[in-house]
Design a protein around this motif. Structure first.
Motif, mmCIF file in Angstrom:
data_model
loop_
_atom_site.group_PDB
_atom_site.id
_atom_site.type_symbol
_atom_site.label_atom_id
_atom_site.label_comp_id
_atom_site.label_asym_id
_atom_site.label_seq_id
_atom_site.Cartn_x
_atom_site.Cartn_y
_atom_site.Cartn_z
ATOM 1 N N GLY A 1 -42.844 43.583 67.487
ATOM 2 C CA GLY A 1 -43.073 42.436 68.346
ATOM 3 C C GLY A 1 -43.741 41.337 67.566
ATOM 4 O O GLY A 1 -44.029 41.484 66.373
ATOM 5 N N GLU A 2 -43.963 40.224 68.226
ATOM 6 C CA GLU A 2 -44.665 39.146 67.543
ATOM 7 C C GLU A 2 -45.642 38.506 68.517
ATOM 8 O O GLU A 2 -45.448 38.547 69.727
ATOM 9 N N VAL A 3 -46.714 37.934 67.959
ATOM 10 C CA VAL A 3 -47.723 37.356 68.820
ATOM 11 C C VAL A 3 -48.400 36.204 68.081
ATOM 12 O O VAL A 3 -48.549 36.224 66.866
ATOM 13 N N VAL A 4 -48.744 35.183 68.859
ATOM 14 C CA VAL A 4 -49.537 34.082 68.320
ATOM 15 C C VAL A 4 -50.906 34.157 68.974
ATOM 16 O O VAL A 4 -51.010 34.161 70.193
ATOM 17 N N SER A 5 -51.929 34.267 68.176
ATOM 18 C CA SER A 5 -53.280 34.373 68.719
ATOM 19 C C SER A 5 -54.088 33.165 68.277
ATOM 20 O O SER A 5 -54.027 32.755 67.121
ATOM 21 N N ARG A 6 -54.802 32.588 69.231
ATOM 22 C CA ARG A 6 -55.582 31.385 68.902
ATOM 23 C C ARG A 6 -57.031 31.584 69.301
ATOM 24 O O ARG A 6 -57.334 32.261 70.277
ATOM 25 N N SER A 7 -57.929 30.967 68.545
ATOM 26 C CA SER A 7 -59.323 30.961 68.980
ATOM 27 C C SER A 7 -60.020 29.739 68.393
ATOM 28 O O SER A 7 -59.490 29.092 67.497
ATOM 29 N N GLU A 8 -61.176 29.457 68.919
ATOM 30 C CA GLU A 8 -61.895 28.259 68.508
ATOM 31 C C GLU A 8 -62.958 28.626 67.472
ATOM 32 O O GLU A 8 -64.007 29.160 67.803
ATOM 33 N N ALA A 9 -62.654 28.359 66.210
ATOM 34 C CA ALA A 9 -63.624 28.577 65.135
ATOM 35 C C ALA A 9 -64.632 27.425 65.151
ATOM 36 O O ALA A 9 -64.416 26.446 65.864
ATOM 37 N N SER B 1 -30.882 32.894 77.567
ATOM 38 C CA SER B 1 -31.235 33.936 76.608
ATOM 39 C C SER B 1 -31.982 33.375 75.400
ATOM 40 O O SER B 1 -32.584 34.118 74.638
ATOM 41 N N ASP B 2 -31.913 32.045 75.222
ATOM 42 C CA ASP B 2 -32.641 31.447 74.097
ATOM 43 C C ASP B 2 -34.134 31.355 74.359
ATOM 44 O O ASP B 2 -34.910 31.066 73.465
ATOM 45 N N ILE B 3 -34.514 31.547 75.622
ATOM 46 C CA ILE B 3 -35.922 31.376 75.980
ATOM 47 C C ILE B 3 -36.521 32.734 76.290
ATOM 48 O O ILE B 3 -35.961 33.493 77.077
ATOM 49 N N CYS B 4 -37.626 33.076 75.645
ATOM 50 C CA CYS B 4 -38.283 34.314 76.032
ATOM 51 C C CYS B 4 -39.788 34.121 75.967
ATOM 52 O O CYS B 4 -40.284 33.275 75.224
ATOM 53 N N SER B 5 -40.499 34.879 76.767
ATOM 54 C CA SER B 5 -41.954 34.723 76.736
ATOM 55 C C SER B 5 -42.568 35.842 75.911
ATOM 56 O O SER B 5 -42.067 36.960 75.872
ATOM 57 N N LYS B 6 -43.638 35.497 75.242
ATOM 58 C CA LYS B 6 -44.319 36.407 74.324
ATOM 59 C C LYS B 6 -45.743 36.612 74.815
ATOM 60 O O LYS B 6 -46.221 35.871 75.673
ATOM 61 N N PRO B 7 -46.465 37.583 74.232
ATOM 62 C CA PRO B 7 -47.839 37.801 74.688
ATOM 63 C C PRO B 7 -48.742 36.569 74.471
ATOM 64 O O PRO B 7 -48.425 35.706 73.669
ATOM 65 N N ILE B 8 -49.878 36.576 75.143
ATOM 66 C CA ILE B 8 -50.869 35.496 75.123
ATOM 67 C C ILE B 8 -50.235 34.138 75.427
ATOM 68 O O ILE B 8 -50.276 33.204 74.627
ATOM 69 N N ASN B 9 -49.593 34.032 76.611
ATOM 70 C CA ASN B 9 -49.109 32.741 77.117
ATOM 71 C C ASN B 9 -48.227 31.985 76.143
ATOM 72 O O ASN B 9 -48.381 30.792 75.940
ATOM 73 N N GLU B 10 -47.321 32.663 75.520
ATOM 74 C CA GLU B 10 -46.499 32.010 74.512
ATOM 75 C C GLU B 10 -45.046 32.014 74.983
ATOM 76 O O GLU B 10 -44.557 33.019 75.491
ATOM 77 N N THR B 11 -44.366 30.869 74.863
ATOM 78 C CA THR B 11 -42.938 30.800 75.173
ATOM 79 C C THR B 11 -42.195 30.500 73.881
ATOM 80 O O THR B 11 -42.618 29.641 73.113
ATOM 81 N N GLU B 12 -41.134 31.230 73.632
ATOM 82 C CA GLU B 12 -40.387 30.978 72.405
ATOM 83 C C GLU B 12 -38.995 30.503 72.744
ATOM 84 O O GLU B 12 -38.332 31.040 73.635
ATOM 85 N N ILE B 13 -38.532 29.473 72.049
ATOM 86 C CA ILE B 13 -37.204 28.918 72.287
ATOM 87 C C ILE B 13 -36.437 28.922 70.980
ATOM 88 O O ILE B 13 -36.922 28.439 69.966
ATOM 89 N N LYS B 14 -35.241 29.477 71.020
ATOM 90 C CA LYS B 14 -34.410 29.523 69.816
ATOM 91 C C LYS B 14 -33.556 28.268 69.746
ATOM 92 O O LYS B 14 -32.925 27.869 70.730
ATOM 93 N N SER C 1 -52.598 23.945 76.203
ATOM 94 C CA SER C 1 -53.144 24.958 77.105
ATOM 95 C C SER C 1 -52.382 26.274 77.021
ATOM 96 O O SER C 1 -52.928 27.339 77.253
ATOM 97 N N LYS C 2 -51.100 26.191 76.744
ATOM 98 C CA LYS C 2 -50.307 27.392 76.493
ATOM 99 C C LYS C 2 -49.501 27.130 75.228
ATOM 100 O O LYS C 2 -49.356 25.986 74.808
ATOM 101 N N GLY C 3 -48.962 28.209 74.675
ATOM 102 C CA GLY C 3 -48.204 28.035 73.446
ATOM 103 C C GLY C 3 -46.720 27.851 73.687
ATOM 104 O O GLY C 3 -46.162 28.355 74.666
ATOM 105 N N LEU C 4 -46.089 27.087 72.812
ATOM 106 C CA LEU C 4 -44.645 26.917 72.858
ATOM 107 C C LEU C 4 -44.154 26.994 71.420
ATOM 108 O O LEU C 4 -44.637 26.259 70.563
ATOM 109 N N THR C 5 -43.248 27.928 71.150
ATOM 110 C CA THR C 5 -42.785 28.098 69.777
ATOM 111 C C THR C 5 -41.307 27.769 69.692
ATOM 112 O O THR C 5 -40.507 28.282 70.470
#
Lengths: 148, 360, 308
Positions: free
Chosen positions: B291-299, A19-32, A74-78
């Motif tokens: 919700g929350e989102v992280v958005s990235r781009s190449e400036a 439950s500490d791990i959840c995925s977010k939009p734009i290829n983002e994984t969040e870990i508490k 290449s992908k996000g990890l928060t």
């Protein structure tokens, strides 16, 4: 792919719950994580070859401060750490990632989080004689997400 | 030898925007340096919490005077993904086109600043003259030379007409000639090379440790480019190369930037040829789900990161902006140490600082 | 010689006003040429005059704690020394007192402003001024030697220590420019350093030390410094013309004035082109280039002239 490996390694080493791990939009994984787990977690991530810390976001949710460490490969990890607003304190990453210095100094000035072991704790954005507290904290606590 | 502390900034001819360095010199050698930001801190992150999502498009455009479009692009991308909006292809193409035009503009502008700082005013004048071509094109398309106000949540506000495309085509052909000329002169000009080679060296390891992004990282052999590694907008449909160099000095950084400008011209030409017909935007709802989102781009200067958190109200609960300047700034004290005083201006120019971005 | 004629000679022609016009004219040419090289329009002909007038009208400020008398004397002295040097150089068809050794006097008078420039940096106490002053002294020790060594080739060949003697020798042996083209080029690069022009504007590099020793100067004093530099350009270029193109005209002829002007303009074009083409060198690069390459070259050149 590296991100998934790193997440697995984190789960193994820190014995995290699903439950500490959840995925977010734009290829983002969040870990508490808890505040004590941060340093071992970052070490694990660095070992997995994820060296790029994009930034550290701080935000105030009710009377808690949430610190988000955004990593990228290449992908996000928060990594998400929650602190009490009063006497907020956490270990600094600057010894592991020198590039975190400015992010931590900014959070320190704007939100008043004390980073233990910060290499250069002098003011970055604010003047030396700044007296008006932490300007990014909200005056009245936000509604928490569940209330909204 | 006695030590001397000299201030560079907040007002100094070598800085285009206010930033403050204190250099400790021994003779002409820099022994130590400290840095202060915040002279153009406008509290944009706090302001954004008091404005609606649509108003924030205008606000984020004002973060930077050079890469204004990339900020709105990243912000709109974030909000669109929170809303689950599908932006029409034509809208995305125009968005990408503006991004690339802005990249050429930014790189030419930067090249001029570097040339000015090493006393090569001729290249400064030439690049800024060529930059006018881009500014004219962008004005023709959007109505604004610096703040374009092209992006909106759900797409773009301006469509491209036939006339504009023709003008763009002609301008790009002219620009290609000029940029290739510039590339030749920085490769051949001796005095330029003498001043910029082996100055401000950053190793691949430094790049990793300091999380450096953009052309500065690519000049040291770090192969990252979000346009290719994590494509946004329509970059996955375009064919381009990411230039890479290994010298890690200011000369490599300048060459990388010019090579990138050439690639950007190539991308723009592809966009003109491939742009599909159709609408340019979709209507976006006013309320954004929580919700929350992280958005990235190449400036032009590297990775821009936006973090948007919504609590379901009209205003974002938190908008965090991380600009590439802030990351690249951290390396400056390391680069400056042990340098000659005369090279300070080269190194500071080489990092391509946009202080307004760094301060927000 | 009556008093009106004397005053006319001193103040108007061929004295002060004429030299001023020549210096500011060259300055305008320089700015216009560089502007054209860079694809700009450039200033109108009266721009240097306007700049000078404006500076003279401006308030004169000095930082607290500087010795006002001393700092005021510096630009005056350097202006005076360049003016004195100019009275020994037969600009255009002006007749000047000539004596054995006037060459040395001119060289000395022309180098006085450089030393005073260094002192100006220390006198005004700003950090940029001090760094700029140090740089100007370092630069002084390299280009001054180069300039003197290179131009002394003409002394060796003509076997005379006076400007007039060098000129006369060229009537017999032909202009020195062709046989001593290397000496001429070396002297020209020395002159660029002496005038602190790009690419050797190291002491006043604005992206590094703002305006070097002159950072704290304003108003009349700054105007005098700028004027001194422009007069130095006239003096330096005329010296080169006399030493290398001396046989091209006889004294007191209109044609002499024309040829002199043409040569002056051509040399200014060369200087402007060099300024526009190259990036500024670093001080250590300049010194290395100078002592490892240019000065040995000029020594070899002189040795060759002696043996020949």
């Amino acid at each position: 792919m590296n991100i998934d490996l790193a997440v697995n390694a984190l789960v193994r080493q820190l014995e995290l719950e699903k439950s500490d791990i959840c995925s977010k939009p734009i290829n983002e994984t969040e870990i508490k994580l808890s505040a004590q787990q941060l340093i071992p977690a970052v070490e694990t991530i660095l070992d997995a070859g994820i060296w790029h810390l994009s930034t550290i976001t701080c935000l105030q949710v009710a009377d808690e401060l949430v610190l988000l460490y955004h990593f990228w490969h290449s992908k996000g990890l928060t990594l998400c750490v929650t602190l009490e607003t009063e006497h907020a304190q956490i270990n600094s990453l600057t010894t592991l990632i020198p590039g975190a210095e400015f992010y931590e100094r900014e959070v320190r000035e704007m939100f008043g989080v004390e980073f233990v072991g910060l290499t250069n704790p002098s003011p970055l954005l604010l003047p030396d004689d700044w007296q008006s507290g932490f300007s990014m904290r909200s005056e009245k606590p936000n509604k928490t997400e569940s209330e909204a | 030898m006695s030590r001397m502390v000299i201030p560079i900034g907040p007002q100094h001819p070598l800085l285009k925007e206010p930033l403050s360095f204190l250099l400790t010199l021994e003779g002409e050698t820099v022994m130590d340096s400290s840095m202060r930001l915040g002279y153009v801190h406008r509290g944009i992150e706090k302001l954004a919490e008091q404005r609606t999502y649509v108003q924030n498009v205008v606000l984020t455009e004002r973060i930077c005077g050079i890469c204004s479009h990339i900020h709105t692009t990243t912000y709109c991308q974030a909000v669109e993904s929170l809303l689950g909006l599908e932006v029409p292809q034509r809208g995305l193409y125009i968005r990408t086109l503006m991004c690339e035009l802005e990249r050429i503009h930014s790189h030419l502008l930067w090249m001029g600043v570097l040339a000015k700082n090493i006393g090569l005013d001729t290249i400064f004048m030439y690049t800024w003259r060529d930059r006018e071509i881009i500014l004219n094109v962008m004005e023709e398309i959007s109505g604004g030379r610096v703040s374009h106000a092209v992006n909106t949540i759900g797409g773009v506000r301006n469509d491209l007409t036939k006339d504009q495309m023709n003008m763009l085509k002609e301008s790009l052909a002219l620009l290609r000639k000029r940029v290739e000329e510039l590339l030749r002169s920085i490769e051949k000009e001796r005095s330029f090379k003498i001043r910029t080679q082996k100055v401000g060296y950053l190793s691949l390891d430094d790049i990793k440790r300091y999380c450096v992004v953009g052309p500065v990282a690519r000049a040291s052999g770090m192969d990252i480019d979000l346009r290719r590694d994590a494509p946004y907008a329509v970059y996955d449909q375009l064919d381009f190369e990411v230039p890479l160099m290994f010298e890690g000095d200011v000369w490599a950084r300048s060459k990388i930037r010019v090579l990138e400008a050439v690639q950007s011209i190539h991308i723009c030409e592809q966009i003109i040829n491939a742009i599909p017909q159709g609408p340019v935007s979709v209507k976006a709802p006013r309320r954004v789900p929580a919700g929350e989102v992280v958005s990235r781009s190449e400036a032009p200067r590297g990775e821009v990161v936006y973090y948007v958190r919504s609590d379901g109200s009209q205003n974002p609960m938190r908008l965090k902006v991380r600009t590439p300047t802030l990351t690249n700034l951290v390396t400056l004290p390391k680069q400056l140490k042990g340098l000659q005083m005369a090279d300070v201006s080269v190194v500071i120019a080489g990092a391509d600082l946009c202080i307004a971005c760094g301060d927000r | 010689m009556n008093i009106t004629e004397f005053l006319f000679n001193i103040l108007i022609f061929p004295g002060f006003l004429f030299l001023l016009a020549l210096a500011l004219g060259l300055d305008w040419l320089d700015r216009k040429l560089i502007a054209r090289f860079q694809g700009r329009v450039g200033p109108p002909w009266y721009q240097p005059w306007a700049d000078l007038l404006k500076l003279f009208a401006k308030e004169d400020i000095l930082p607290a704690g500087t010795n006002v008398v001393f700092t005021s004397l510096l630009p005056l002295l350097s202006f005076a020394s360049v003016m004195t040097a100019l009275f020994y150089i037969p600009i255009a068809f002006r007749r000047v007192p000539s004596f054995q050794g006037d060459f040395i006097v001119i060289m000395f008078l022309l180098s006085v402003p450089s030393l005073l420039y260094f002192l100006a940096g220390w006198a005004t106490k700003g950090v940029y001024s001090i760094i700029g002053g140090n740089r100007s002294l370092l630069q002084y020790f390299s280009y001054e030697v180069l300039f003197l060594l290179a131009i002394s080739g003409t002394i060796i060949t003509s076997n005379s220590w006076s400007i007039e003697g060098i000129r006369q020798a060229q009537f017999e042996q032909g202009a020195f420019i062709l046989p001593q083209i290397f000496g001429f080029l070396l002297a020209l690069s020395g002159l660029i350093g002496k005038l602190k022009r790009g690419p050797l504007d190291i002491p006043k590099a604005n992206s590094e030390v703002i305006a070097g020793p002159l950072t704290e100067f304003s108003g009349k004093k700054l105007a005098l410094w700028i004027l001194t530099n422009e007069l130095q350009t006239v003096a330096g270029l005329s010296l080169l013309i006399y030493c290398y193109f001396g046989n091209l005209w006889q004294m007191n002829k209109l044609s002499g004035f024309l040829i002199f002007s043409v040569l002056l303009v051509l040399m200014q074009c060369l200087l402007s082109a060099i300024s526009a083409m190259y990036a500024r060198l670093r001080i250590d690069q300049l010194i290395r280039l100078n002592w490892y390459l240019l000065i040995p070259l000029s020594l070899l050149h002189n040795l060759y002239l002696i043996i020949k």
